[in-house]
Write a protein that holds these residues in place. Structure first.
Motif, PDB file in Angstrom:
ATOM      1  N   ASN A  83      44.537  63.642 -18.261  1.00 30.95           N
ATOM      2  CA  ASN A  83      45.173  64.801 -18.880  1.00 30.95           C
ATOM      3  C   ASN A  83      46.647  64.579 -19.218  1.00 30.95           C
ATOM      4  OD1 ASN A  83      43.004  66.560 -19.259  1.00 30.95           O
ATOM      5  ND2 ASN A  83      43.003  67.111 -17.091  1.00 30.95           N
ATOM      6  N   ARG A  84      47.267  63.623 -18.569  1.00 27.36           N
ATOM      7  CA  ARG A  84      48.633  63.270 -18.978  1.00 27.36           C
ATOM      8  C   ARG A  84      48.625  62.678 -20.394  1.00 27.36           C
ATOM      9  NH1 ARG A  84      52.687  60.710 -14.540  1.00 27.36           N
ATOM     10  NH2 ARG A  84      52.200  62.021 -12.751  1.00 27.36           N
ATOM     11  N   ILE A  85      47.528  62.019 -20.737  1.00 29.10           N
ATOM     12  CA  ILE A  85      47.413  61.445 -22.078  1.00 29.10           C
ATOM     13  C   ILE A  85      46.913  62.488 -23.068  1.00 29.10           C
ATOM     14  CG2 ILE A  85      46.440  59.563 -23.445  1.00 29.10           C
ATOM     15  CD1 ILE A  85      48.257  58.760 -21.012  1.00 29.10           C
ATOM     16  N   LEU A  86      45.953  63.289 -22.641  1.00 28.43           N
ATOM     17  CA  LEU A  86      45.302  64.224 -23.559  1.00 28.43           C
ATOM     18  C   LEU A  86      46.149  65.450 -23.902  1.00 28.43           C
ATOM     19  CD1 LEU A  86      41.638  64.117 -22.202  1.00 28.43           C
ATOM     20  CD2 LEU A  86      42.401  63.410 -24.481  1.00 28.43           C
ATOM     21  N   GLU A  87      46.876  65.984 -22.926  1.00 31.12           N
ATOM     22  CA  GLU A  87      47.588  67.246 -23.160  1.00 31.12           C
ATOM     23  C   GLU A  87      48.626  67.158 -24.281  1.00 31.12           C
ATOM     24  OE1 GLU A  87      48.821  68.448 -19.275  1.00 31.12           O
ATOM     25  OE2 GLU A  87      46.782  69.083 -18.712  1.00 31.12           O
ATOM     26  N   PRO A  88      49.396  66.085 -24.393  1.00 36.20           N
ATOM     27  CA  PRO A  88      50.313  65.989 -25.545  1.00 36.20           C
ATOM     28  C   PRO A  88      49.574  65.915 -26.883  1.00 36.20           C
ATOM     29  CG  PRO A  88      50.986  64.486 -23.803  1.00 36.20           C
ATOM     30  CD  PRO A  88      49.620  64.985 -23.432  1.00 36.20           C
ATOM     31  N   LEU A  89      48.291  65.568 -26.815  1.00 37.70           N
ATOM     32  CA  LEU A  89      47.482  65.483 -28.039  1.00 37.70           C
ATOM     33  C   LEU A  89      46.722  66.784 -28.298  1.00 37.70           C
ATOM     34  CD1 LEU A  89      46.028  61.883 -27.466  1.00 37.70           C
ATOM     35  CD2 LEU A  89      47.969  62.539 -28.907  1.00 37.70           C
ATOM     36  N   GLY A  90      46.974  67.796 -27.434  1.00 41.21           N
ATOM     37  CA  GLY A  90      46.363  69.103 -27.642  1.00 41.21           C
ATOM     38  C   GLY A  90      44.999  69.289 -27.013  1.00 41.21           C
ATOM     39  N   HIS A  91      44.675  68.462 -26.009  1.00 40.95           N
ATOM     40  CA  HIS A  91      43.352  68.542 -25.376  1.00 40.95           C
ATOM     41  C   HIS A  91      43.497  68.487 -23.856  1.00 40.95           C
ATOM     42  CE1 HIS A  91      41.379  67.871 -29.268  1.00 40.95           C
ATOM     43  NE2 HIS A  91      42.292  66.938 -29.481  1.00 40.95           N
ATOM     44  N   SER A  92      42.409  68.803 -23.170  1.00 35.02           N
ATOM     45  CA  SER A  92      42.364  68.627 -21.717  1.00 35.02           C
ATOM     46  C   SER A  92      40.942  68.287 -21.315  1.00 35.02           C
ATOM     47  CB  SER A  92      42.839  69.883 -20.984  1.00 35.02           C
ATOM     48  OG  SER A  92      41.951  70.956 -21.209  1.00 35.02           O
ATOM     49  N   LEU A  93      40.822  67.503 -20.259  1.00 37.63           N
ATOM     50  CA  LEU A  93      39.533  67.066 -19.739  1.00 37.63           C
ATOM     51  C   LEU A  93      39.232  67.838 -18.467  1.00 37.63           C
ATOM     52  CD1 LEU A  93      37.386  64.734 -20.342  1.00 37.63           C
ATOM     53  CD2 LEU A  93      38.525  63.480 -18.493  1.00 37.63           C
ATOM     54  N   SER A  94      38.052  68.416 -18.368  1.00 37.30           N
ATOM     55  CA  SER A  94      37.669  69.155 -17.168  1.00 37.30           C
ATOM     56  C   SER A  94      37.088  68.208 -16.124  1.00 37.30           C
ATOM     57  CB  SER A  94      36.634  70.228 -17.514  1.00 37.30           C
ATOM     58  OG  SER A  94      35.388  69.628 -17.848  1.00 37.30           O
ATOM     59  N   TRP A  95      36.992  68.702 -14.896  1.00 34.65           N
ATOM     60  CA  TRP A  95      36.387  67.903 -13.833  1.00 34.65           C
ATOM     61  C   TRP A  95      34.939  67.562 -14.177  1.00 34.65           C
ATOM     62  CZ3 TRP A  95      32.157  68.654 -10.663  1.00 34.65           C
ATOM     63  CH2 TRP A  95      32.045  67.767  -9.591  1.00 34.65           C
ATOM     64  N   VAL A  96      34.198  68.504 -14.726  1.00 35.76           N
ATOM     65  CA  VAL A  96      32.802  68.259 -15.097  1.00 35.76           C
ATOM     66  C   VAL A  96      32.714  67.164 -16.154  1.00 35.76           C
ATOM     67  CG1 VAL A  96      30.752  69.269 -16.191  1.00 35.76           C
ATOM     68  CG2 VAL A  96      32.031  70.577 -14.483  1.00 35.76           C
ATOM     69  N   GLN A  97      33.610  67.219 -17.133  1.00 38.58           N
ATOM     70  CA  GLN A  97      33.612  66.194 -18.180  1.00 38.58           C
ATOM     71  C   GLN A  97      33.960  64.823 -17.610  1.00 38.58           C
ATOM     72  OE1 GLN A  97      36.412  68.416 -20.650  1.00 38.58           O
ATOM     73  NE2 GLN A  97      34.903  68.489 -22.312  1.00 38.58           N
ATOM     74  N   LEU A  98      34.888  64.792 -16.668  1.00 43.26           N
ATOM     75  CA  LEU A  98      35.250  63.519 -16.053  1.00 43.26           C
ATOM     76  C   LEU A  98      34.077  62.935 -15.285  1.00 43.26           C
ATOM     77  CD1 LEU A  98      37.368  61.360 -15.297  1.00 43.26           C
ATOM     78  CD2 LEU A  98      37.931  62.757 -13.308  1.00 43.26           C
TER      79      LEU A  98
END
Length: 229
Positions: A30-45
């Motif tokens: 999420n440190r990588i995704l959030e600046p790109l406008g996204h977030s990864l959930s625990w389920v997705q991980l």
């Protein structure tokens, strides 16, 4: 659950099983995704856990339609790892079990989907524990592992590297993630699953046994020496 059969060798996953790294992995993504406008959930991980690093980065870039390449995504992750991975702690019951098996000369190894650089960072403060394992196979770095979990490659390569090259049916795998359980079963091995409590019971199917913690494992059920205490 299936009825346990005697084993002679034991293979451990690492992330979320030996070391409490899943939350750290999610933070990194999420440190990588959030600046790109996204977030990864625990389920997705959890759906990605066990894949090789390359496979995971490819999937995330595709799933979120990122405008950066998987190679660039992987590069950005690598910049975050040194800050967070050395904070990894040992999961409950893991050290007791590993030291018990080592004491009784049961061959033990690690088979992980990770890469050598992240493995070294995660185990920075746990070198003594890692030294007890006969060998370590890392799907993201090992040239003999062509596909990550849920394919069986990493477990089959790991089994072959025991000095006596045991039949896979004589190997017991410890896993926390569904992809890892599928890989162990595909390799012809019994699998003890120790899932996160948030994981749906539907995703624990296939395991020989499902435990809340490694502290609950009974070695004698698999023909291994019982704990001394």
């Amino acid at each position: 659950m299936a009825s346990p059969k005697p084993v002679t060798h034991v293979i451990f996953d690492m992330d979320g099983l030996l070391l409490d790294t899943v939350g750290i992995c999610l933070e990194c993504q999420n440190r990588i995704l959030e600046p790109l406008g996204h977030s990864l959930s625990w389920v997705q991980l959890m759906a990605q856990m066990g894949l090789s690093a390359t496979e995971m980065c490819q999937n995330i870039c595709q799933d979120f339609h990122l405008e950066i390449t998987p190679e660039e995504y992987k590069r950005r992750l690598a910049l975050v790892y040194p800050e967070v991975f050395p904070k990894s702690t040992i999961m409950p019951g893991a050290e007791r079990l590993v030291r018990h098996l080592h004491k009784h000369n049961i061959p033990i190894a690690i088979a992980s989907g990770g890469a050598q650089d992240s493995f070294d960072l995660k185990t920075t403060n746990h070198r003594d524990l890692v030294s007890l394992f006969g060998h370590v196979v890392l799907a993201s770095s090992d040239p003999e592992v062509t596909k990550g979990k849920p394919e069986p490659d990493v477990f089959l390569v790991c089994a072959r590297r025991f000095p006596d090259n045991p039949d896979p049916s004589k190997c017991l795998v410890f896993e926390d993630a569904p992809n890892g359980v599928q890989a162990g079963v595909a390799a012809g091995m019994q699998v003890v699953m120790v899932p996160d409590s948030r994981l749906s019971s539907e995703l624990t199917k296939g395991a020989t046994e499902v435990l809340a913690s490694l502290e609950d494992f009974k070695p004698e059920r698999y023909g291994l020496p019982p704990f001394d205490d």
